[in-house]
Scaffold this active site. Structure first.
Site, PDB file in Angstrom:
ATOM      1  N   MET A  79      37.076  39.631  38.844  1.00  0.00           N
ATOM      2  CA  MET A  79      37.240  39.184  40.231  1.00  0.00           C
ATOM      3  C   MET A  79      38.344  38.119  40.269  1.00  0.00           C
ATOM      4  SD  MET A  79      34.105  40.106  42.284  1.00  0.00           S
ATOM      5  CE  MET A  79      34.391  38.938  43.525  1.00  0.00           C
ATOM      6  N   PHE A  80      39.066  38.088  41.356  1.00  0.00           N
ATOM      7  CA  PHE A  80      40.118  37.097  41.629  1.00  0.00           C
ATOM      8  C   PHE A  80      41.348  37.235  40.726  1.00  0.00           C
ATOM      9  CE2 PHE A  80      35.930  35.132  42.461  1.00  0.00           C
ATOM     10  CZ  PHE A  80      35.959  35.240  43.849  1.00  0.00           C
ATOM     11  N   ALA A  81      41.538  38.430  40.144  1.00  0.00           N
ATOM     12  CA  ALA A  81      42.715  38.668  39.310  1.00  0.00           C
ATOM     13  C   ALA A  81      43.885  39.231  40.116  1.00  0.00           C
ATOM     14  CB  ALA A  81      42.365  39.623  38.165  1.00  0.00           C
ATOM     15  N   LYS A 122      43.676  42.356  41.836  1.00  0.00           N
ATOM     16  CA  LYS A 122      43.666  43.819  41.754  1.00  0.00           C
ATOM     17  C   LYS A 122      43.977  44.476  43.097  1.00  0.00           C
ATOM     18  CE  LYS A 122      39.471  43.972  40.281  1.00  0.00           C
ATOM     19  NZ  LYS A 122      39.257  42.511  40.408  1.00  0.00           N
ATOM     20  N   THR A 123      43.319  44.026  44.150  1.00  0.00           N
ATOM     21  CA  THR A 123      43.540  44.622  45.470  1.00  0.00           C
ATOM     22  C   THR A 123      44.949  44.322  45.966  1.00  0.00           C
ATOM     23  OG1 THR A 123      41.189  44.517  45.979  1.00  0.00           O
ATOM     24  CG2 THR A 123      42.698  44.708  47.854  1.00  0.00           C
ATOM     25  N   ASP A 178      40.212  51.455  46.394  1.00  0.00           N
ATOM     26  CA  ASP A 178      39.810  50.096  46.039  1.00  0.00           C
ATOM     27  C   ASP A 178      38.339  50.078  45.634  1.00  0.00           C
ATOM     28  OD1 ASP A 178      40.479  47.386  45.686  1.00  0.00           O
ATOM     29  OD2 ASP A 178      39.671  46.850  47.649  1.00  0.00           O
ATOM     30  N   GLU A 179      37.974  49.153  44.769  1.00  0.00           N
ATOM     31  CA  GLU A 179      36.587  48.966  44.313  1.00  0.00           C
ATOM     32  C   GLU A 179      35.988  50.277  43.808  1.00  0.00           C
ATOM     33  OE1 GLU A 179      35.679  46.031  43.892  1.00  0.00           O
ATOM     34  OE2 GLU A 179      36.568  44.767  45.434  1.00  0.00           O
ATOM     35  N   CYS A 196      36.659  32.494  31.653  1.00  0.00           N
ATOM     36  CA  CYS A 196      37.129  32.950  30.349  1.00  0.00           C
ATOM     37  C   CYS A 196      35.898  33.333  29.519  1.00  0.00           C
ATOM     38  CB  CYS A 196      37.943  31.864  29.653  1.00  0.00           C
ATOM     39  SG  CYS A 196      36.969  30.413  29.179  1.00  0.00           S
ATOM     40  N   HIS A 224      33.483  30.337  28.751  1.00  0.00           N
ATOM     41  CA  HIS A 224      32.703  29.738  29.837  1.00  0.00           C
ATOM     42  C   HIS A 224      31.904  30.742  30.669  1.00  0.00           C
ATOM     43  CE1 HIS A 224      35.630  26.431  29.030  1.00  0.00           C
ATOM     44  NE2 HIS A 224      34.462  25.813  28.960  1.00  0.00           N
TER      45      HIS A 224
END
EC number: 2.7.1.21
Length: 197
Positions: free
Chosen positions: A17-19, A21-22, A93-94, A188, A191
């Site tokens: 998530m939050f990379a 991709k969309t 998407d998704e 990461c 974490h």
């Protein structure tokens, strides 16, 4: 063996998530439209976080899309719309939310000369592979692997951390929970936490 039609290609954009991709999916589809190719985006009906009728990235970038259910009928609808409307390029998407039959459907469309771009999470919040994405990755002609930024230390993030009341979700939580920043963070390997209880 079916002959490969010129132009057929299966590309998978994946990561946590939050990379982005969309955003990357929309950029690639827009590039094809600029090249005068007929293109369309599809999104699962389950993803209504930001819009009912558009693919929307976390950064606000949006694009009109066909909304299809995450069922066998939804997969058939993707094929029907693509072939009946003469689309040369499609973006999904998704993709991880669709049934496994989407893998064969997208592969068949690529074999028929369609440039197929699928975007989806590679791992669930526990760090286990999503079966659909995993299978698409081994069939892809090209893989775009994106990373995010760990919200704890700033290193490259490869995991999606699910949160419940600001704390890591336990392993026995449901795998599917459509959400945004209120429910997830990029982390990461160091974490990323998945407590047993």
């Amino acid at each position: 063996m079916k002959p490969m039609h010129p132009g057929g290609f299966l590309e998978v954009i994946t990561g946590p998530m939050f990379a982005g991709k969309t955003t990357e999916l929309i950029k690639r589809v827009e590039r094809q439209i600029f090249a005068k190719r007929k293109a369309a985006l599809f999104k699962p009906a389950i993803d209504n976080r930001y819009s009912e009728r558009e693919v929307v990235a976390h950064n606000g970038l949006r694009y009109e899309a066909f909304v299809v259910p995450t069922t066998e009928k939804g997969v058939e609808r993707i094929k029907e719309i693509t072939l009946n409307e003469g689309y040369e390029v499609i973006g999904i998407d998704e993709v991880q939310f669709f049934p496994m039959s989407v893998v064969e459907a997208l592969n068949e469309l690529a074999d028929q000369g369609i440039y197929v771009i699928a975007s989806g999470l590679n791992l669930d919040f526990k760090g286990d592979p999503f079966p659909v994405t995993k299978e698409l990755l081994v069939r892809a002609d090209n893989i775009v692997y994106l990373t995010a930024v760990c919200t704890v230390c700033g290193k490259p993030a490869t995991r999606s951390q699910r949160l419940i009341d600001g704390k890591p979700a336990p392993r026995n939580s449901p795998v599917i929970l459509v959400g945004g920043r209120e429910s997830y963070e990029a982390r990461c390997r160091e974490h990323h936490l998945v407590p047993d209880e």
